[in-house]
Design an enzyme around this catalytic site. Structure first.
Site, PDB file in Angstrom:
ATOM      1  N   THR A 103       1.351  -0.947  -0.070  1.00 47.03           N
ATOM      2  CA  THR A 103       0.183   0.054   0.391  1.00 47.03           C
ATOM      3  C   THR A 103       0.448   0.972  -0.300  1.00 47.03           C
ATOM      4  OG1 THR A 103      -1.475  -1.100   1.124  1.00 47.03           O
ATOM      5  CG2 THR A 103      -1.795   1.010   1.389  1.00 47.03           C
ATOM      6  N   SER A 142      -6.999  -1.248  -6.553  1.00 41.53           N
ATOM      7  CA  SER A 142      -6.708  -1.372  -5.224  1.00 41.53           C
ATOM      8  C   SER A 142      -5.237  -1.923  -5.156  1.00 41.53           C
ATOM      9  CB  SER A 142      -7.372  -2.532  -4.431  1.00 41.53           C
ATOM     10  OG  SER A 142      -7.297  -2.636  -3.548  1.00 41.53           O
ATOM     11  N   THR A 143      -4.933  -2.197  -3.866  1.00 46.42           N
ATOM     12  CA  THR A 143      -3.462  -2.195  -3.450  1.00 46.42           C
ATOM     13  C   THR A 143      -3.304  -3.911  -4.333  1.00 46.42           C
ATOM     14  OG1 THR A 143      -2.453  -0.774  -2.668  1.00 46.42           O
ATOM     15  CG2 THR A 143      -1.223  -2.755  -2.313  1.00 46.42           C
ATOM     16  N   ASN A 144      -4.827  -4.553  -3.867  1.00 43.05           N
ATOM     17  CA  ASN A 144      -4.624  -5.599  -4.182  1.00 43.05           C
ATOM     18  C   ASN A 144      -4.570  -6.542  -4.881  1.00 43.05           C
ATOM     19  OD1 ASN A 144      -4.527  -5.273  -0.808  1.00 43.05           O
ATOM     20  ND2 ASN A 144      -6.905  -5.653  -1.245  1.00 43.05           N
ATOM     21  N   THR A 190      35.614 -37.586 -14.236  1.00 40.68           N
ATOM     22  CA  THR A 190      33.888 -37.840 -13.118  1.00 40.68           C
ATOM     23  C   THR A 190      34.210 -38.264 -11.868  1.00 40.68           C
ATOM     24  OG1 THR A 190      34.176 -40.075 -13.858  1.00 40.68           O
ATOM     25  CG2 THR A 190      32.932 -39.203 -15.190  1.00 40.68           C
ATOM     26  N   HIS A 191      33.768 -37.664 -10.880  1.00 39.54           N
ATOM     27  CA  HIS A 191      34.356 -37.759 -10.028  1.00 39.54           C
ATOM     28  C   HIS A 191      35.343 -37.495  -9.435  1.00 39.54           C
ATOM     29  CE1 HIS A 191      31.206 -40.704  -8.581  1.00 39.54           C
ATOM     30  NE2 HIS A 191      31.020 -40.726 -10.128  1.00 39.54           N
ATOM     31  N   SER A 321      46.133  -9.764  -6.905  1.00 36.17           N
ATOM     32  CA  SER A 321      45.821 -10.341  -5.534  1.00 36.17           C
ATOM     33  C   SER A 321      46.677  -8.716  -5.046  1.00 36.17           C
ATOM     34  CB  SER A 321      47.282 -11.604  -5.396  1.00 36.17           C
ATOM     35  OG  SER A 321      48.030 -11.153  -3.994  1.00 36.17           O
ATOM     36  N   SER A 322      46.530  -8.530  -4.429  1.00 34.81           N
ATOM     37  CA  SER A 322      47.163  -7.689  -3.473  1.00 34.81           C
ATOM     38  C   SER A 322      48.643  -7.866  -2.638  1.00 34.81           C
ATOM     39  CB  SER A 322      46.104  -7.013  -2.430  1.00 34.81           C
ATOM     40  OG  SER A 322      46.613  -7.870  -1.022  1.00 34.81           O
ATOM     41  N   LYS A 327      49.508 -11.925 -10.360  1.00 35.09           N
ATOM     42  CA  LYS A 327      48.013 -12.763 -10.009  1.00 35.09           C
ATOM     43  C   LYS A 327      47.477 -12.476 -11.060  1.00 35.09           C
ATOM     44  CE  LYS A 327      46.601 -16.435  -6.642  1.00 35.09           C
ATOM     45  NZ  LYS A 327      45.228 -15.935  -6.770  1.00 35.09           N
ATOM     46  N   GLU A 334      34.282 -16.182 -10.679  1.00 35.70           N
ATOM     47  CA  GLU A 334      33.377 -15.962  -9.250  1.00 35.70           C
ATOM     48  C   GLU A 334      32.506 -15.293  -8.682  1.00 35.70           C
ATOM     49  OE1 GLU A 334      38.405 -16.244  -7.813  1.00 35.70           O
ATOM     50  OE2 GLU A 334      37.442 -14.828  -8.033  1.00 35.70           O
TER      51      GLU A 334
END
Length: 469
Positions: A103, A142-144, A190-191, A321-322, A327, A334
């Protein structure tokens, strides 16, 4: 504000309030700002667009049906067009976590449109006797029934603007890489253990097919969003609406948005059930789950450069890397996983919210609206970024792929039908223990001839996918 011109007085059913003259929202929005200082997250632009399209369609139809004066209808339409074009976007300010059913956000929309319509008509903001947020902008609504419709429209807009184009782009890029890499043989796994050889191109083709299947699932699920309960008013009965309103407003929305929308066959059901949103969210979550798998595969295949697989090179897009010079990390993959995890969490919250409705209304719709539209948009943006900054620039390490394929003990699988499973297992064991090649051990034991081995251990032949007949 001491200067009388700095504010206006607005009144609602709870009393009077001072409202800053430079804002277009009104007293109910002001109360919501004060009541819900929760997250600082404001409504998504796509969600605002969805609400504006609804308000434009309702103003058109209510004006045509003489439910509101034509000049007021025209002014509201102009106000919606201006805001859709980019004006006054900063006036939608209610926190995502707000009053049940939405609402507060709904009245924020109504008040901004009313006050801008007043200016269009040459009057001042706050003179709701001429243009009223409830009686004119919200006539027959209506909001609904507006908010469930806005979630549907917002979902369709997000899918068509963001996620579907991103999927098309990603599928095309993966198919291009599949063709480019089709002659490269690598070791299957696999695995996380050595398996029979495969083509690098087929790996990318498989990912393209996976995304195509998700694209189809999303298309099917989005059909639920095309069915609108607009016209149900407060409880799904259509109270205070014109007999022709329900059909005509959906037709008008279809024309404005170019979606094949249709009225819900049962308005009360459309208001109560959040099933359509759970279905679409589930399809989005399902896509996210496979994207996590693909992003993890990309990271593994690029791992190294000296101590990992390094079968492919993902494009380096920033230092990794810092502290460690030189790197580069698989940051796009990611990021993709992180976004996908967030989408999965949003889906869970949508599921909880969908079952939390009582009787004629689900009051958790603000959370569903934000989570669903945001999920679609961030996943679409993620896929687009992954495609342009990662997939399109992937290069293969042909020598590494071939070395792994030739050195895999799982090549012994091809010998099964020639020397038997137990003999093949014994050959593999001896190779692992002694370091001798599979070929050398088979020949030493007289299990096959040189010519037979040349045919059976042909990597090109072994990695080819058999055609479906």
């Amino acid at each position: 504000m001491n200067n009388k011109t700095d504010f206006r007085i607005e009144r609602d059913s709870m009393g009077d309030r001072q409202i800053a003259n430079n804002v277009y929202y009104g007293i109910q929005t002001q109360r919501a700002i004060e009541n819900f200082p929760i997250s600082g997250i404001k409504p998504l632009p796509t969600y605002i667009d969805a609400c504006l399209y609804i308000k434009k369609a309702t103003a058109i139809v209510n004006g045509e049906l003489d439910c509101i004066p034509t000049d007021i209808s025209t002014a509201i339409i102009q106000a919606t067009d201006e805001i859709l074009a980019g004006k006054l976007r900063d006036q939608f300010v209610v926190d995502v976590y707000q009053a049940g059913a939405g609402t507060s956000h709904h009245m924020n929309i109504n008040e901004v449109l009313a006050n801008r319509a007043l200016e269009v008509l040459g009057d001042q903001k706050g003179n709701y006797k001429l243009v009223n947020p409830n009686d004119h902008v919200n006539y027959g609504q209506s909001t609904n029934d507006v908010i469930p419709t806005a979630i549907r429209i917002g979902g369709l807009l997000a899918l068509s603007r963001t996620l579907q184009p991103a999927l098309e782009q990603a599928i095309s890029a993966l198919e291009s890489k599949a063709t480019e890499f089709q002659d490269i043989v690598k070791s299957g796994r696999t695995h996380l253990q050595d398996a029979v050889p495969v083509r690098l191109g087929d790996t990318f083709a498989a990912w393209a097919h996976i995304l195509s299947e998700h694209q189809n699932r999303l298309y099917i699920a989005s059909g639920d969003l095309m069915v609108l309960g607009l016209g149900g008013s407060a409880a799904g009965t259509g109270m205070n609406t014109h007999p022709e309103y329900r059909k005509r407003v959906v037709e008008t929305l279809s024309q404005l948005l170019e979606f094949p929308l249709e009225p819900a066959p049962h308005l009360m059901a459309a208001m109560q059930s959040m099933g359509a949103f759970v279905n679409v969210s589930g399809a989005v979550r399902n896509l996210a789950q496979d994207l996590v798998k693909i992003s993890h595969d990309l990271r593994l295949m690029d791992s190294g450069p000296k101590t990992g697989f390094k079968e492919i090179q993902l494009p380096p897009v920033q230092p990794g890397s810092s502290i460690m010079p030189g790197k580069y990390n698989p940051v796009m993959a990611e990021m993709t996983s992180m976004v996908c995890f967030q989408v999965m969490g949003y889906d869970q919250a949508i599921a909880f919210s969908a079952q939390a409705g009582q009787l004629e209304l689900n009051v958790m719709m603000p959370l569903i609206a934000y989570n669903l539209i945001h999920s679609i948009e961030i996943l679409g943006n993620t896929i687009s970024a992954l495609t342009t900054s990662c997939i399109q620039g992937i290069t293969p390490n042909r020598e590494r792929c071939l070395a792994y394929a030739e050195g895999s003990l799982s090549l012994v699988t091809a010998l099964n039908i020639h020397i038997g499973y137990l003999n093949a297992a014994a050959v593999a064991k001896e190779s692992l223990e002694t370091g001798k090649s599979l070929r050398q051990i088979v020949l030493e034991n007289g299990l096959m001839t040189e010519a037979e081995l040349a045919t059976v251990l042909d990597l090109e032949q072994m990695s080819a996918i058999l055609p479906l007949k």
